[in-house]
Design a protein around this motif. Sequence first.
Motif, PDB file in Angstrom:
ATOM      1  N   ASN A  41       1.156  54.274  97.915  1.00 40.83           N
ATOM      2  CA  ASN A  41       0.140  53.464  97.240  1.00 40.83           C
ATOM      3  C   ASN A  41       0.112  53.735  95.739  1.00 40.83           C
ATOM      4  O   ASN A  41      -0.269  52.872  94.955  1.00 40.83           O
ATOM      5  CB  ASN A  41      -1.236  53.729  97.858  1.00 40.83           C
ATOM      6  CG  ASN A  41      -2.258  52.737  97.398  1.00 40.83           C
ATOM      7  OD1 ASN A  41      -2.000  51.545  97.323  1.00 40.83           O
ATOM      8  ND2 ASN A  41      -3.440  53.232  97.068  1.00 40.83           N
ATOM      9  N   PRO A  43      -0.759  54.418  92.069  1.00 41.45           N
ATOM     10  CA  PRO A  43      -2.000  54.128  91.346  1.00 41.45           C
ATOM     11  C   PRO A  43      -2.579  52.737  91.639  1.00 41.45           C
ATOM     12  O   PRO A  43      -3.464  52.280  90.919  1.00 41.45           O
ATOM     13  CB  PRO A  43      -1.562  54.235  89.884  1.00 41.45           C
ATOM     14  CG  PRO A  43      -0.145  53.761  89.916  1.00 41.45           C
ATOM     15  CD  PRO A  43       0.416  54.256  91.222  1.00 41.45           C
ATOM     16  N   GLY A  45      -4.848  49.913  92.750  1.00 41.52           N
ATOM     17  CA  GLY A  45      -6.275  49.836  93.023  1.00 41.52           C
ATOM     18  C   GLY A  45      -7.162  50.672  92.129  1.00 41.52           C
ATOM     19  O   GLY A  45      -8.375  50.674  92.301  1.00 41.52           O
ATOM     20  N   ILE A  46      -6.596  51.363  91.146  1.00 39.34           N
ATOM     21  CA  ILE A  46      -7.451  52.232  90.330  1.00 39.34           C
ATOM     22  C   ILE A  46      -8.410  51.439  89.446  1.00 39.34           C
ATOM     23  O   ILE A  46      -9.434  51.964  89.035  1.00 39.34           O
ATOM     24  CB  ILE A  46      -6.653  53.250  89.493  1.00 39.34           C
ATOM     25  CG1 ILE A  46      -5.730  52.579  88.484  1.00 39.34           C
ATOM     26  CG2 ILE A  46      -5.864  54.176  90.368  1.00 39.34           C
ATOM     27  CD1 ILE A  46      -5.019  53.554  87.557  1.00 39.34           C
ATOM     28  N   ASP A  49     -11.319  50.778  92.216  1.00 39.20           N
ATOM     29  CA  ASP A  49     -11.910  51.932  92.898  1.00 39.20           C
ATOM     30  C   ASP A  49     -11.227  53.222  92.442  1.00 39.20           C
ATOM     31  O   ASP A  49     -10.479  53.847  93.188  1.00 39.20           O
ATOM     32  CB  ASP A  49     -11.823  51.770  94.415  1.00 39.20           C
ATOM     33  CG  ASP A  49     -12.781  52.694  95.148  1.00 39.20           C
ATOM     34  OD1 ASP A  49     -13.327  53.626  94.509  1.00 39.20           O
ATOM     35  OD2 ASP A  49     -12.975  52.496  96.362  1.00 39.20           O
ATOM     36  N   PHE A  50     -11.515  53.578  91.205  1.00 35.32           N
ATOM     37  CA  PHE A  50     -10.909  54.752  90.599  1.00 35.32           C
ATOM     38  C   PHE A  50     -11.205  56.007  91.409  1.00 35.32           C
ATOM     39  O   PHE A  50     -10.326  56.845  91.619  1.00 35.32           O
ATOM     40  CB  PHE A  50     -11.402  54.917  89.159  1.00 35.32           C
ATOM     41  CG  PHE A  50     -10.686  55.998  88.413  1.00 35.32           C
ATOM     42  CD1 PHE A  50      -9.541  55.707  87.695  1.00 35.32           C
ATOM     43  CD2 PHE A  50     -11.141  57.306  88.430  1.00 35.32           C
ATOM     44  CE1 PHE A  50      -8.852  56.707  87.002  1.00 35.32           C
ATOM     45  CE2 PHE A  50     -10.468  58.308  87.746  1.00 35.32           C
ATOM     46  CZ  PHE A  50      -9.325  58.009  87.031  1.00 35.32           C
ATOM     47  N   TRP A  53      -9.030  56.472  94.485  1.00 35.90           N
ATOM     48  CA  TRP A  53      -7.693  56.904  94.093  1.00 35.90           C
ATOM     49  C   TRP A  53      -7.703  58.377  93.695  1.00 35.90           C
ATOM     50  O   TRP A  53      -6.872  59.162  94.164  1.00 35.90           O
ATOM     51  CB  TRP A  53      -7.171  56.028  92.947  1.00 35.90           C
ATOM     52  CG  TRP A  53      -5.889  56.533  92.376  1.00 35.90           C
ATOM     53  CD1 TRP A  53      -4.644  56.416  92.929  1.00 35.90           C
ATOM     54  CD2 TRP A  53      -5.724  57.269  91.169  1.00 35.90           C
ATOM     55  NE1 TRP A  53      -3.706  57.028  92.123  1.00 35.90           N
ATOM     56  CE2 TRP A  53      -4.346  57.552  91.033  1.00 35.90           C
ATOM     57  CE3 TRP A  53      -6.606  57.698  90.179  1.00 35.90           C
ATOM     58  CZ2 TRP A  53      -3.842  58.257  89.952  1.00 35.90           C
ATOM     59  CZ3 TRP A  53      -6.099  58.393  89.102  1.00 35.90           C
ATOM     60  CH2 TRP A  53      -4.723  58.670  89.002  1.00 35.90           C
ATOM     61  N   GLU A  56      -7.630  61.301  96.307  1.00 39.52           N
ATOM     62  CA  GLU A  56      -6.396  61.648  97.027  1.00 39.52           C
ATOM     63  C   GLU A  56      -5.792  62.947  96.489  1.00 39.52           C
ATOM     64  O   GLU A  56      -4.891  63.510  97.095  1.00 39.52           O
ATOM     65  CB  GLU A  56      -5.383  60.516  96.914  1.00 39.52           C
ATOM     66  CG  GLU A  56      -5.859  59.239  97.586  1.00 39.52           C
ATOM     67  CD  GLU A  56      -4.965  58.047  97.320  1.00 39.52           C
ATOM     68  OE1 GLU A  56      -4.033  58.150  96.484  1.00 39.52           O
ATOM     69  OE2 GLU A  56      -5.199  57.010  97.948  1.00 39.52           O
ATOM     70  N   TYR A  57      -6.303  63.414  95.349  1.00 36.47           N
ATOM     71  CA  TYR A  57      -5.813  64.625  94.716  1.00 36.47           C
ATOM     72  C   TYR A  57      -6.794  65.771  94.964  1.00 36.47           C
ATOM     73  O   TYR A  57      -8.002  65.600  94.846  1.00 36.47           O
ATOM     74  CB  TYR A  57      -5.630  64.396  93.208  1.00 36.47           C
ATOM     75  CG  TYR A  57      -4.565  63.353  92.939  1.00 36.47           C
ATOM     76  CD1 TYR A  57      -3.242  63.721  92.753  1.00 36.47           C
ATOM     77  CD2 TYR A  57      -4.886  61.997  92.912  1.00 36.47           C
ATOM     78  CE1 TYR A  57      -2.261  62.771  92.544  1.00 36.47           C
ATOM     79  CE2 TYR A  57      -3.908  61.036  92.707  1.00 36.47           C
ATOM     80  CZ  TYR A  57      -2.602  61.431  92.523  1.00 36.47           C
ATOM     81  OH  TYR A  57      -1.638  60.480  92.329  1.00 36.47           O
ATOM     82  N   ARG A  82      -8.452  57.340  83.328  1.00 44.48           N
ATOM     83  CA  ARG A  82      -9.634  56.473  83.325  1.00 44.48           C
ATOM     84  C   ARG A  82      -9.785  55.768  81.976  1.00 44.48           C
ATOM     85  O   ARG A  82     -10.046  54.562  81.916  1.00 44.48           O
ATOM     86  CB  ARG A  82     -10.897  57.268  83.640  1.00 44.48           C
ATOM     87  CG  ARG A  82     -12.145  56.386  83.756  1.00 44.48           C
ATOM     88  CD  ARG A  82     -13.406  57.204  83.938  1.00 44.48           C
ATOM     89  NE  ARG A  82     -13.437  58.006  85.119  1.00 44.48           N
ATOM     90  CZ  ARG A  82     -13.851  57.595  86.318  1.00 44.48           C
ATOM     91  NH1 ARG A  82     -14.249  56.362  86.482  1.00 44.48           N
ATOM     92  NH2 ARG A  82     -13.870  58.407  87.341  1.00 44.48           N
ATOM     93  N   TYR A  94       3.733  49.146  92.035  1.00 43.02           N
ATOM     94  CA  TYR A  94       4.198  50.523  92.171  1.00 43.02           C
ATOM     95  C   TYR A  94       5.131  50.586  93.364  1.00 43.02           C
ATOM     96  O   TYR A  94       4.856  49.991  94.413  1.00 43.02           O
ATOM     97  CB  TYR A  94       3.017  51.469  92.395  1.00 43.02           C
ATOM     98  CG  TYR A  94       3.440  52.900  92.650  1.00 43.02           C
ATOM     99  CD1 TYR A  94       3.712  53.767  91.604  1.00 43.02           C
ATOM    100  CD2 TYR A  94       3.581  53.381  93.950  1.00 43.02           C
ATOM    101  CE1 TYR A  94       4.110  55.069  91.826  1.00 43.02           C
ATOM    102  CE2 TYR A  94       3.978  54.689  94.182  1.00 43.02           C
ATOM    103  CZ  TYR A  94       4.234  55.522  93.127  1.00 43.02           C
ATOM    104  OH  TYR A  94       4.637  56.808  93.348  1.00 43.02           O
ATOM    105  N   GLU A 116       6.576  52.306  88.136  1.00 41.32           N
ATOM    106  CA  GLU A 116       5.261  51.706  87.896  1.00 41.32           C
ATOM    107  C   GLU A 116       5.443  50.575  86.894  1.00 41.32           C
ATOM    108  O   GLU A 116       6.013  50.767  85.830  1.00 41.32           O
ATOM    109  CB  GLU A 116       4.275  52.710  87.297  1.00 41.32           C
ATOM    110  CG  GLU A 116       3.864  53.811  88.211  1.00 41.32           C
ATOM    111  CD  GLU A 116       2.842  54.752  87.576  1.00 41.32           C
ATOM    112  OE1 GLU A 116       2.145  54.346  86.613  1.00 41.32           O
ATOM    113  OE2 GLU A 116       2.755  55.891  88.047  1.00 41.32           O
TER     114      GLU A 116
END
Length: 160
Positions: A41, A43, A45-46, A49-50, A53, A56-57, A82, A94, A116
Motif C-alpha cells: 500500500n 503511502p 491514502g495519506i 487518512d494520514f 497510514w 502502520e509504523y 505531513r 505506488y 512512487e
Amino acid sequence: MKRFLQIAGLSATLTLATLPALASEQDWSADQQAIADLLSNGPMGIETDFEAWASEYHDDWTVWFAGQAEPRAKAPHMQLVRDYIDGGASVVSYEAEFADITVLGDTALARFNATESLMEADGSPRTVRYAGTDYLVRVEGTWKVRATTVAFLPDDGAEE
C-alpha cells in the motif's frame, strides 16, 4: 564450447531478469502475505487518512536514507511527510516489487524496490525510485514497520 558459453550466459541473464517477477508472484505464507499487503500500500491514502497510514509504523520506528549520517526518528519524519502533503503534494501511485520477505517468529525482514509517482504542489509530476529494506515486528498480532533503510535508485537510462 563458445556457443555453449553464449547460451549459458543468455540463460543466466534471462533467469536473473525474471527473479523479481517470480519473487512478487510466489506463494507467501500467511505472515508473508500480511506483510506484503501492508507494504504494498505504501503511502497511498495519506491525503485522506494520514493517521491510519502513520499507524502502520512502530512508535519507535526509524528511517535511514543511504548517505545520511543519522537515521531519522518517527515524529520528525512524519511531520515532514505531513507538511509535504498539507502543502498540496499528493501520491498518484505506488508499486513495490519484493525480492523477499523472511519471517522469524515475531520479526521479519522485507526487501523490495519501489516506485512512487507524486504530484508536487505546483502540479509538476515527480517519480521516486528506491530500494528499501523494512524490519518489522509483530505487536499484538499486527505487523508494524520498526526500521526502514532507503537507497534511491538512478533514473532509467541514467549513468551510474
